[in-house]
Design a protein around this motif. Structure first.
Motif, PDB file in Angstrom:
ATOM      1  N   THR A 163     123.172  56.789 105.443  1.00  0.00           N
ATOM      2  CA  THR A 163     122.220  55.738 105.101  1.00  0.00           C
ATOM      3  C   THR A 163     122.748  54.942 103.923  1.00  0.00           C
ATOM      4  OG1 THR A 163     120.410  57.195 105.780  1.00  0.00           O
ATOM      5  CG2 THR A 163     119.821  55.299 104.417  1.00  0.00           C
ATOM      6  N   ASP A 164     122.603  53.605 103.993  1.00  0.00           N
ATOM      7  CA  ASP A 164     122.885  52.785 102.808  1.00  0.00           C
ATOM      8  C   ASP A 164     121.653  51.931 102.521  1.00  0.00           C
ATOM      9  OD1 ASP A 164     122.955  50.546 104.504  1.00  0.00           O
ATOM     10  OD2 ASP A 164     125.131  50.639 104.723  1.00  0.00           O
ATOM     11  N   ALA A 165     121.792  50.858 101.772  1.00  0.00           N
ATOM     12  CA  ALA A 165     120.636  50.095 101.308  1.00  0.00           C
ATOM     13  C   ALA A 165     119.781  49.545 102.447  1.00  0.00           C
ATOM     14  CB  ALA A 165     121.095  48.952 100.409  1.00  0.00           C
ATOM     15  N   GLY A 166     120.404  49.175 103.578  1.00  0.00           N
ATOM     16  CA  GLY A 166     119.608  48.532 104.619  1.00  0.00           C
ATOM     17  C   GLY A 166     119.913  48.973 106.031  1.00  0.00           C
ATOM     18  N   ALA A 210     113.525  56.916 108.059  1.00  0.00           N
ATOM     19  CA  ALA A 210     113.810  55.978 109.151  1.00  0.00           C
ATOM     20  C   ALA A 210     113.823  54.535 108.679  1.00  0.00           C
ATOM     21  CB  ALA A 210     112.799  56.147 110.282  1.00  0.00           C
ATOM     22  N   GLY A 211     113.240  54.267 107.493  1.00  0.00           N
ATOM     23  CA  GLY A 211     113.254  52.911 106.943  1.00  0.00           C
ATOM     24  C   GLY A 211     112.272  51.970 107.598  1.00  0.00           C
ATOM     25  N   ILE A 212     111.251  52.522 108.274  1.00  0.00           N
ATOM     26  CA  ILE A 212     110.267  51.728 109.010  1.00  0.00           C
ATOM     27  C   ILE A 212     108.882  52.304 108.706  1.00  0.00           C
ATOM     28  CG2 ILE A 212     109.534  50.983 111.336  1.00  0.00           C
ATOM     29  CD1 ILE A 212     112.380  51.858 112.259  1.00  0.00           C
ATOM     30  N   PRO A 213     107.840  51.462 108.566  1.00  0.00           N
ATOM     31  CA  PRO A 213     106.487  51.993 108.345  1.00  0.00           C
ATOM     32  C   PRO A 213     106.036  52.846 109.533  1.00  0.00           C
ATOM     33  CG  PRO A 213     106.570  49.640 107.891  1.00  0.00           C
ATOM     34  CD  PRO A 213     107.864  49.994 108.538  1.00  0.00           C
ATOM     35  N   ALA A 252     116.325  54.348 115.293  1.00  0.00           N
ATOM     36  CA  ALA A 252     115.896  55.105 114.110  1.00  0.00           C
ATOM     37  C   ALA A 252     114.607  55.872 114.395  1.00  0.00           C
ATOM     38  CB  ALA A 252     115.712  54.166 112.922  1.00  0.00           C
ATOM     39  N   VAL A 253     113.664  55.224 115.083  1.00  0.00           N
ATOM     40  CA  VAL A 253     112.409  55.898 115.445  1.00  0.00           C
ATOM     41  C   VAL A 253     112.700  57.079 116.361  1.00  0.00           C
ATOM     42  CG1 VAL A 253     110.243  55.660 116.731  1.00  0.00           C
ATOM     43  CG2 VAL A 253     110.984  53.846 115.177  1.00  0.00           C
ATOM     44  N   ALA A 254     113.467  56.806 117.428  1.00  0.00           N
ATOM     45  CA  ALA A 254     113.742  57.846 118.425  1.00  0.00           C
ATOM     46  C   ALA A 254     114.467  59.028 117.803  1.00  0.00           C
ATOM     47  CB  ALA A 254     114.557  57.251 119.569  1.00  0.00           C
ATOM     48  N   GLU A 255     115.488  58.760 116.990  1.00  0.00           N
ATOM     49  CA  GLU A 255     116.275  59.858 116.426  1.00  0.00           C
ATOM     50  C   GLU A 255     115.481  60.653 115.394  1.00  0.00           C
ATOM     51  OE1 GLU A 255     120.276  59.400 115.361  1.00  0.00           O
ATOM     52  OE2 GLU A 255     120.781  58.096 117.043  1.00  0.00           O
ATOM     53  N   PHE A 256     114.671  59.957 114.604  1.00  0.00           N
ATOM     54  CA  PHE A 256     113.834  60.689 113.645  1.00  0.00           C
ATOM     55  C   PHE A 256     112.918  61.653 114.381  1.00  0.00           C
ATOM     56  CE2 PHE A 256     110.075  61.624 111.284  1.00  0.00           C
ATOM     57  CZ  PHE A 256     110.505  61.821 109.986  1.00  0.00           C
ATOM     58  N   MET A 257     112.196  61.151 115.378  1.00  0.00           N
ATOM     59  CA  MET A 257     111.240  61.989 116.106  1.00  0.00           C
ATOM     60  C   MET A 257     111.944  63.102 116.878  1.00  0.00           C
ATOM     61  SD  MET A 257     108.268  61.026 115.279  1.00  0.00           S
ATOM     62  CE  MET A 257     107.258  59.632 114.727  1.00  0.00           C
ATOM     63  N   LEU A 258     113.111  62.794 117.443  1.00  0.00           N
ATOM     64  CA  LEU A 258     113.875  63.786 118.192  1.00  0.00           C
ATOM     65  C   LEU A 258     114.198  64.992 117.323  1.00  0.00           C
ATOM     66  CD1 LEU A 258     115.328  64.157 120.982  1.00  0.00           C
ATOM     67  CD2 LEU A 258     117.373  63.265 119.877  1.00  0.00           C
ATOM     68  N   LEU A 273     116.513  47.833 108.021  1.00  0.00           N
ATOM     69  CA  LEU A 273     115.725  48.976 107.590  1.00  0.00           C
ATOM     70  C   LEU A 273     115.595  48.948 106.070  1.00  0.00           C
ATOM     71  CD1 LEU A 273     117.450  51.674 109.853  1.00  0.00           C
ATOM     72  CD2 LEU A 273     115.498  50.203 110.394  1.00  0.00           C
ATOM     73  N   GLN A 274     114.529  49.553 105.554  1.00  0.00           N
ATOM     74  CA  GLN A 274     114.289  49.521 104.109  1.00  0.00           C
ATOM     75  C   GLN A 274     114.082  50.934 103.580  1.00  0.00           C
ATOM     76  OE1 GLN A 274     110.963  46.777 103.760  1.00  0.00           O
ATOM     77  NE2 GLN A 274     112.387  45.079 103.386  1.00  0.00           N
ATOM     78  N   PHE A 275     114.831  51.271 102.521  1.00  0.00           N
ATOM     79  CA  PHE A 275     114.779  52.613 101.958  1.00  0.00           C
ATOM     80  C   PHE A 275     114.536  52.533 100.454  1.00  0.00           C
ATOM     81  CE2 PHE A 275     117.653  52.552 105.581  1.00  0.00           C
ATOM     82  CZ  PHE A 275     117.102  53.550 106.382  1.00  0.00           C
ATOM     83  N   ALA A 276     113.548  53.321  99.984  1.00  0.00           N
ATOM     84  CA  ALA A 276     113.299  53.391  98.544  1.00  0.00           C
ATOM     85  C   ALA A 276     114.344  54.262  97.859  1.00  0.00           C
ATOM     86  CB  ALA A 276     111.903  53.937  98.290  1.00  0.00           C
ATOM     87  N   SER A 277     114.890  55.237  98.591  1.00  0.00           N
ATOM     88  CA  SER A 277     115.912  56.131  98.036  1.00  0.00           C
ATOM     89  C   SER A 277     116.742  56.678  99.195  1.00  0.00           C
ATOM     90  CB  SER A 277     115.270  57.282  97.255  1.00  0.00           C
ATOM     91  OG  SER A 277     114.433  58.044  98.103  1.00  0.00           O
TER      92      SER A 277
END
Length: 382
Positions: free
Chosen positions: A275-278, A337-340, A313-319, A2-6
């Motif tokens: 959440t950490d860097a990846g 979520a770290g995903i487009p 990550a997708v499922a939990e974000f939307m949930l 996963l990728q996070f800007a912050s």
């Protein structure tokens, strides 16, 4: 990866697992206090637990604290003061931090509330559930109508200008008018926040083993619709499936959950999301209080740990985020979520076709139909 800007905002959840009596509908990690509660020992265990988790969040500021249970108001104000002092010594806290304590009628009075306020609690969440003695008895609650009224009045008298009242509807034998009478009584007490939950039968509860007769789906929908109308007329805006607030008094701690923020979790059975860097890590502590007291702060106090997959990550974000009436800004998905968001376009298109969401480049929000049939909407992502 996963990728996070912050990194997202950070909260702290503290679990106190004891209660006077286990309610027949409750599936939380709560345990009847059949002997004296080990207050001092448990506070020390919580602080050891917190110290063990600190390397995961070095340098991050905590924006909200929520002390839940169980019945945290069974602890003395002195114990809550020791706990919060220990937290302040170990973590940087936001200057305007929200610190919530759950309390149940029958376990508190004005003196207790004053003590909690002096310790640093600035928001209360009071578990009323109903003002009807018959319904409270059916729910296995230890308090009656008079104690419920006194709890809310004592909170205000103790200086709390920010408090929530929890109510339930769809109770055994409840009519629409009875549900409305409960809500009207709550509104007269002038809380800044109200929660209205439909009673559901959960596995591993007494109600699951011996189900009561509940109102049918049409009746509970009628209750919910009329409660929403009543609350809106009284100036409470619905911002989440079960949450209503006066302007500016939304629960910041719960909003952080629903917007997929991070949180530490300390206490028996407490869960964390970091959440950490990846990656995003889920972490939980052992559930049984005696086991927790022995192992807190050591490896045996950890119940488990899991890295979320992209699908998780997708499922939990939307949930979480689709519970919000206004939905969420589209860019928030990738931030948290770290995903487009493009990874979800087939599901989003399907939800839109079914009339469950509205979405564009700026925001994604459930429609009234999507809020009514939220489980159907969430199933598309889970």
């Amino acid at each position: 990866m996963l990728q996070f800007a912050s990194l997202p905002p950070l909260s702290l959840y503290v679990h106190i697992p004891w209660c006077v009596r286990k309610c027949p509908y409750c599936d939380f990690n709560s345990h009847e206090a059949r002997e004296m509660i080990p207050e001092q020992e448990y506070v020390e265990a919580l602080l050891r637990d917190l110290e063990q988790d600190l390397p995961r969040v070095w340098g991050r500021i905590v924006h909200t604290i929520f002390i839940g249970g169980g019945t945290p108001s069974l602890f003395s104000p002195a114990a809550i003061d020791r706990l919060l002092s220990g937290i302040r010594a170990r973590l940087p806290l936001d200057q305007n931090i929200e610190i919530t304590l759950e309390a149940n009628p029958g376990t508190v009075d004005e003196e207790h509330f004053r003590g909690f306020r002096e310790a640093g609690i600035n928001r209360l969440s009071i578990g009323i559930q109903s003002f009807d003695d018959e319904k409270l008895k059916a729910l296995g609650r230890i308090h009656g109508r008079d104690a419920a009224l006194r709890a809310a009045e004592s909170a205000r008298a103790a200086g709390f200008d920010n408090f929530n009242l929890d109510l339930m509807f769809g109770l055994p034998g409840q009519t629409v008018e009875q549900a409305l009478a409960d809500m009207r009584t709550a509104i007269q007490l002038r809380p800044t926040h109200l929660s209205a939950y439909q009673l559901t039968i959960e596995p591993n509860t007494l109600f699951h083993a011996r189900p009561p007769t509940l109102p049918d789906d049409d009746s509970t929908w009628d209750m919910q619709s009329r409660l929403q109308t009543e609350l809106a007329a009284a100036g409470y805006r619905q911002y989440e499936v079960s949450a209503y607030a006066k302007p500016g008094y939304e629960c910041r701690h719960n909003l952080n959950y629903w917007k997929f923020g991070d949180y530490l979790g300390i206490g028996a059975g407490a869960h964390a999301k970091i959440t950490d860097a990846g990656s995003i890590t889920r972490l939980w502590k052992v559930k049984q209080p005696k086991e927790y007291l022995r192992g807190a702060g050591a490896a045996e106090g950890i119940g488990g740990e899991q890295k979320l997959s992209r699908h998780d990550a997708v499922a939990e974000f939307m949930l979480n985020a689709l519970r919000l009436v206004d939905g969420f800004p589209s860019p928030l998905f990738q931030e948290r979520a770290g995903i487009p968001i493009s990874a979800c376009e087939p599901e989003l298109a399907q939800a839109e076709t079914k009339g469950l969401i509205e979405w564009d480049a700026q925001s994604i929000r459930p429609t009234p139909q999507g809020r009514r049939f939220l489980n159907n909407l969430l199933e598309l992502f889970i």
